[in-house]
Motif scaffolding. Structure first.
Motif, PDB file in Angstrom:
ATOM      1  N   VAL A   1       0.842  -1.195   0.000  1.00 34.26           N
ATOM      2  CA  VAL A   1       0.000   0.000   0.000  1.00 34.26           C
ATOM      3  C   VAL A   1       0.883   1.253   0.000  1.00 34.26           C
ATOM      4  O   VAL A   1       1.811   1.357   0.806  1.00 34.26           O
ATOM      5  N   ASP A   2       0.593   2.172  -0.902  1.00 31.59           N
ATOM      6  CA  ASP A   2       1.310   3.445  -0.931  1.00 31.59           C
ATOM      7  C   ASP A   2       0.681   4.357   0.126  1.00 31.59           C
ATOM      8  O   ASP A   2      -0.360   4.971  -0.098  1.00 31.59           O
ATOM      9  N   VAL A   3       1.325   4.415   1.299  1.00 33.88           N
ATOM     10  CA  VAL A   3       0.717   5.111   2.432  1.00 33.88           C
ATOM     11  C   VAL A   3       0.550   6.605   2.142  1.00 33.88           C
ATOM     12  O   VAL A   3      -0.446   7.213   2.522  1.00 33.88           O
ATOM     13  N   ASP A   4       1.498   7.194   1.420  1.00 29.69           N
ATOM     14  CA  ASP A   4       1.384   8.625   1.110  1.00 29.69           C
ATOM     15  C   ASP A   4       0.116   8.913   0.305  1.00 29.69           C
ATOM     16  O   ASP A   4      -0.549   9.930   0.513  1.00 29.69           O
ATOM     17  N   HIS A   5      -0.194   8.005  -0.614  1.00 22.79           N
ATOM     18  CA  HIS A   5      -1.410   8.173  -1.410  1.00 22.79           C
ATOM     19  C   HIS A   5      -2.645   8.096  -0.510  1.00 22.79           C
ATOM     20  O   HIS A   5      -3.566   8.909  -0.626  1.00 22.79           O
TER      21      HIS A   5
END
Lengths: 240, 315, 302
Positions: free
Chosen positions: C198-202
């Motif tokens: 999972v791209d946490v920043d997104h």
């Protein structure tokens, strides 16, 4: 044959002044299980966490086949085919089993997701029966299976597991390790960090003894098992 | 010249009363890591408590017991400290954000009580005729302001010495150990909640004293003295001065109060009357940006904390 | 007993609930209590006011009331435009301030920064628009009698319906979509979410957008039934936090239910103790829940 995973002279740890992994190297070929063993505090967990991009890497390199993946952020590692199963808290307990798998399938093309999940369910029939259950309500053994299933969703080239036997009964450990042997048969390279040296060396092809952040002994699993120097390490002859 | 000296004394008196509030906040935040968003509430509690205890009997509000000023100040510390202890009891075992939220609620509620419990607090009209120290010489401004300054300076000094001794005492070391690593401290048999509660109550008592001092120097209080902009100002003082450092707390209090009142004077002189509310709003925007920049660029403040963290508790 | 307080409470509760959802989302995904969230409500209302006035200037008839409602399609359009704009404002604040502190400072420093940001944002509104209240519409509405002494206006019914639509859609997003699963995953275990790809920043960006947009909706509702003031968001902050904690941090339905509880308690205290005390209701509920059940009434996990 080029290695599926090649780690060279890795130095890693949260505090740059006090590296926990201190110049460790490791190669794993496709279809091979390498057990990483060693006394408590030797840096086994930190080693695979650093490879997986969870712990900061100070120097050294990590290659996945021909690709340099050193210092890629953790969420990008999966896209390159490197999957990691942490020791504890390795599934989302508040999500259903199916949502755990769907989440991991997020990096696949939308059209591929359902098919891949169906494949995984065929491999783990128990999970298929419990797909609607919140993952937090699974039993210990099933939890570990769900965590491995979550990691396998992306069809990784390399699978790294941090002490998958922790907290499981010997019978369950046997079940989990039998699954790992099947996964190896599909050509996946597996790195297995373990306290339980007996169980790990029983299925591993090769073993690596890590002491103070670097490999002390390396060899075929069967040789390591009989090696008195290795036994001594575990019996407390050497300071951890 | 005498006018200027008299004003300087008055200015320093107010500045030091803020420095005292900062010392209280430093005990909570700097030493213990407890985030209190309700500073204005605890300052207000102290001010109202002391005012109610010391004012002469009146129809405008309840109490008015006409007690000596010193009794008012002690009462202020006691009431503020007790209120802090109660709030701490409810929230300190929970996540740190819950303390922030609850203390914010305290400030809102105290303001509401000050404004609406008219029989107790005088409502929006506030409380007047709060006895001023050295009122007998009030007709000689230089002496009057000088004596008041001497009094508040002495109190600041006493509180500073007491705070420094606390920091260096075993008690203070445990506080910092808890702030740095709660589990390690707990494993040594120190109850983090109890230590935190003590620090929070003590800090609250000091803030209450600061509020009482201000009330008595000015002689009049009203609910709108205790809005969130006061909390904000005190926080800025501590962050700029250097949290964790008692001298930083005092320095921040004096320095930021100087900037704050100077800009207030400047706005009063330059900006036309109908635009002054707007200018005052812009002033708070500027302080908000200033605080954010300080957090980003110089989180340790002008005088940061000296590293006296007890290493032996790190194991 | 006159049940009018129930109708008032549900409407207030809907506005609190929409704001509390944003608070609970940022709290569970970014791990800090955002004191600037109230300002998104106020800025959302002013942004909508700006767009609505502009549409009134540009197109004749934008302000003509729709049917029994007090506002025209200009305000509907304004809401649709101001919601993403408020989301962008939240995103900008995160970029300028919170993101820079998140990585290097303790979470409580981020809370402090949000407190400073809330002062700055609120006073910026006061600087721009002064403290004089503004209104979306000055149309008078005739209340509809529902029985048991309950009277509601068409606006109020429309706003409760709007809340229901927003909350149901958000719940569908969270339970059925990939970004929703990712948000739940990050809120439970950020490190594992990263490992799971999972791209946490997104996820963080989407969280701010959703939180800001819902805050804007809440602000427009307050602007319609009460008025628009620079302090409108600040006054909501305590009820928002009380609702989010009552509902259990991280729970969307919980935040809405918490909002309704706080709203009804406020209306009840206004009807019984006196309107000037309504703000204390949230505080009493907050202290009560922290003492008795800090995980919240509807929270599933600790």
């Amino acid at each position: 044959m080029s290695a599926a995973l090649a780690v060279t002279d890795l130095v890693a740890g949260y505090d740059p002044g006090v590296p926990i992994v201190n110049g460790a190297s490791l190669t794993v070929a496709a279809g091979e299980i390498v057990a990483v063993l060693g006394p408590n505090g030797a840096g086994k967990s930190t080693l695979i966490k650093a490879i997986a991009g969870v712990t900061p890497v100070q120097s050294g390199s990590v290659f996945l086949g021909e690709e340099d993946i050193t210092r890629l952020p953790a969420h990008r590692m999966v896209r390159h085919g490197l999957a990691f199963v942490p020791q504890t808290e390795n599934i989302f307990t508040g999500l259903s089993v199916e949502d755990n798998l769907l989440l991991a399938a997020g990096i696949l093309k939308p059209t591929e997701r359902a098919g891949r999940i169906a494949e995984i369910y065929r491999f783990f029939p128990d999970l298929a029966r419990q797909r609607r259950l919140a993952a937090g309500r699974l039993s210990g053994g099933q939890r570990q299976m769900a965590a491995i299933a979550r990691a396998l969703i992306v069809a990784p080239r390399v699978l790294m597991l941090d002490e998958p036997s922790a907290g499981l009964s010997p019978k369950l450990v046997e079940g989990v390790f039998a699954r790992l042997a099947e996964i190896r048969a599909h050509g996946v390279a597996i790195v297995l960090v373990e306290q339980n040296a007996r169980a790990a060396l029983a299925i591993a092809d090769r073993g690596l003894i890590l002491v103070e952040g670097r490999e002390r002994h390396e060899g075929r699993a069967s040789e390591l098992w009989g090696d008195p120097r290795v036994a001594e390490l575990y019996l407390g002859g050497v300071r951890a | 010249m005498i006018g200027f000296a008299s004003y300087a004394f008055f200015f320093l008196t107010t500045a030091l009363s803020y420095a005292i509030i900062c010392l209280g906040l430093n005990l909570q935040w700097g030493q213990t890591g407890l985030f209190n968003v309700g500073v204005a509430g605890f300052v207000g509690i102290g001010a109202y408590a002391s005012a109610l205890l010391t004012t002469p009997a009146t129809d405008a509000h309840l109490m008015g017991w006409g007690l000596p000023i010193a009794a008012g100040w002690l009462g202020a510390m006691l009431v503020s400290g007790t209120a802090s202890a109660l709030i701490g009891f409810a929230t300190l075992r929970l996540r740190s954000d819950y303390l922030a939220i609850t203390t914010f609620g305290v400030a809102v509620t105290i303001h509401l009580i000050a404004l609406n419990a008219q029989r107790l607090t005088g409502g929006p009209y506030g409380i007047a005729f709060i006895p001023r120290p050295f009122n007998e010489v009030a007709d000689r401004p230089l002496l009057f302001n000088g004596l008041n300054l001497a009094l508040v300076a002495a109190l600041t000094f006493v509180l500073y010495i007491a705070s420094e001794r606390l920091v260096r005492s075993p008690w203070g070391r445990v506080l910092r150990a808890i702030r740095e690593d709660e589990r390690a401290a707990a494993s040594l048999g120190k109850s983090p909640s109890l230590y935190r509660l003590q620090a929070f109550a003590l800090g609250g008592a000091v803030m209450g004293l600061g509020g009482a001092l201000q009330a008595h120097f000015i002689g009049f209080i009203a609910p709108d003295n205790y809005l969130s902009s006061l909390t904000f100002l005190v926080w800025t003082m501590l962050i700029i001065g250097g949290s964790g450092n008692n001298r930083g707390a005092i320095l921040g209090g004096v320095l930021v109060w100087a900037l704050w009142s100077a800009s207030g004077v400047a706005i009063g002189a330059i900006v036309p009357a109908e635009q002054q509310a707007r200018a005052a709003a812009l002033k708070i925007v500027a302080v908000g940006v200033f605080l954010a920049l300080a957090l980003l660029l110089r989180p340790r403040g002008l005088i940061g904390e000296r590293t006296v963290v007890s290493r032996h508790l790190d194991e | 007993m006159n049940l009018q307080f129930l109708a008032d409470g549900i409407l207030t509760g809907a506005m609190i609930g929409l704001g509390a959802i944003g608070v609970t989302l940022t709290y569970s995904i970014l791990r800090f209590a955002n004191f600037a969230h109230g300002e998104f409500i106020a800025w959302g209302a002013y942004l909508a006011l700006g767009v609505a006035s502009a549409s009134g200037w540009l197109v004749a008839g934008a302000a003509i009331p729709i049917g029994p409602l007090s506002f025209g399609w200009g305000l509907v359009l304004a809401l649709l435009i101001a919601m993403p704009l408020t989301g962008l404002l939240a995103l900008a604040l995160d970029w300028a301030l919170f993101a820079r502190l998140r990585d290097k400072a303790s979470s409580i420093t981020v809370v402090m920064a949000s407190f400073g940001a809330s002062m700055a944002l609120r006073n910026l509104l006061e600087f721009l628009f002064t403290s004089r209240p503004a209104y979306f519409s000055r149309e008078l509405q005739i209340a509809i009698r529902l029985g048991w002494g309950v009277r509601v206006t068409a606006d109020q019914l429309a706003l409760v319906a709007l809340t229901a639509i927003l909350v149901i859609s958000l719940n569908l997003v969270l339970s059925r979509t990939q970004i929703g699963r990712s948000m739940r995953a990050v809120s439970e275990n950020r490190a594992l979410a990263r490992v799971a790809g999972v791209d946490v920043d997104h996820v963080v960006r989407v969280t701010w957008l959703i939180g800001g947009a819902l805050a804007c909706a809440s602000g427009v509702m307050i602007g319609l039934v009460v008025q628009i003031r620079p302090f409108m968001g600040f006054d909501m902050l305590l009820p928002l936090f009380a609702a989010a904690i009552l509902g259990g941090i991280g729970s969307i339905p919980g935040a809405l239910m918490g909002g309704l509880v706080v709203g009804i308690a406020e209306a009840l205290s206004a009807a019984t103790v006196g309107a000037e005390w309504r703000a204390a209701a949230a505080f009493v509920l907050l202290i009560g829940i922290l003492l008795i059940r800090p995980a919240g009434l509807f929270g599933a996990r600790e």
